[in-house]
Design an enzyme around this catalytic site. Sequence first.
Site, mmCIF file in Angstrom:
data_model
loop_
_atom_site.group_PDB
_atom_site.id
_atom_site.type_symbol
_atom_site.label_atom_id
_atom_site.label_comp_id
_atom_site.label_asym_id
_atom_site.label_seq_id
_atom_site.Cartn_x
_atom_site.Cartn_y
_atom_site.Cartn_z
ATOM 1 N N ARG A 117 41.009 -18.624 -30.108
ATOM 2 C CA ARG A 117 40.595 -19.858 -30.765
ATOM 3 C C ARG A 117 39.899 -19.509 -32.074
ATOM 4 N NH1 ARG A 117 43.601 -21.930 -27.635
ATOM 5 N NH2 ARG A 117 43.118 -23.438 -25.984
ATOM 6 N N HIS A 168 49.016 -21.238 -36.456
ATOM 7 C CA HIS A 168 48.865 -21.518 -35.022
ATOM 8 C C HIS A 168 50.223 -21.627 -34.342
ATOM 9 C CE1 HIS A 168 45.518 -23.049 -32.191
ATOM 10 N NE2 HIS A 168 46.465 -22.452 -31.473
#
Length: 304
Positions: A235, A283
């Site tokens: 993350r 991502h």
Amino acid sequence: MTHELDIALVSDQIAMDYLQPAFRARFPQARLHRIDTEVQELDALDRIDTVVCWSPPPGLLARMPRLRLVQSVGAGTDHITRDASLPDVPVRRIVDPDMADGMNAYVAWAVVHGQRHMGAYLESQRRAAWEEAPIEPPGQHRVGIAGLGVLGQSVARALLAIGYRVRGWSRSPKDANELPAGIEAFHGDAGRAEFLSGCDTLVCLLPLTDDTRGILNAGLFAQLPRGARLVNVGRGAHLVQDDLLAALQSGQLASAVLDAFVEEPLPQGHPFWRHPRITVTPHIATRTRPEAIARQTHDNLARL
């Protein structure tokens, strides 16, 4: 079941239109709504009973009185449960065996990209310069994986198959019989320094918790061998951005491959975009197919 459904595709980071064809096929009589970076249909909140989401805006789900299910589009749910006002409804994650294959491929590429100096070769190509970098066999390169969950263990097996020396760290001990053969395992605060000292490349695949938020910081970087490389596929909040820039400037870290960020999309003026030793990807390390998300949403609704 489907004729009464109002399904909202929700995100404050990405456009969710890529899911619409699969959800129309799986739920032909449902009403679909989007509340994302491109569309805000806030007038429909009192009708929504199912939310399919990635990083829903804090407070939004509490404004849906009919809500029965919150479905993540990924394997993690921390992007949902971080909302202090989250209503008391089931939250489900995606279980996708294909996700591990995608992560294996991405991390293998990222490790090889750094260990085999591919960034330097690309720069040499732009200058039409035939320049060789030192060639180090995979067996002499130590890859550390922080986070030995399903994805971490799968990545470890893939890297071991290539020939890398692999070690792993988890917050709590793992059953040695369940870990990949050949991996060196460490756990807890007591084992972290020893783990880090043997990482030529560190791969972060940790879940985001209060304990792991900001874990990729100056103190951790200082425990890595000088010139180590970083791959963050966990993350964005794992990383202290200024500490990374400082570690690259000092030479403590040689390079970084980053796929997750605190703010997504990464702002155009962010220093990561143009840093010569940072590789940014949007991502995309791994992604579940829309059809699988729609199918698992259908199955989870059927179980309510």
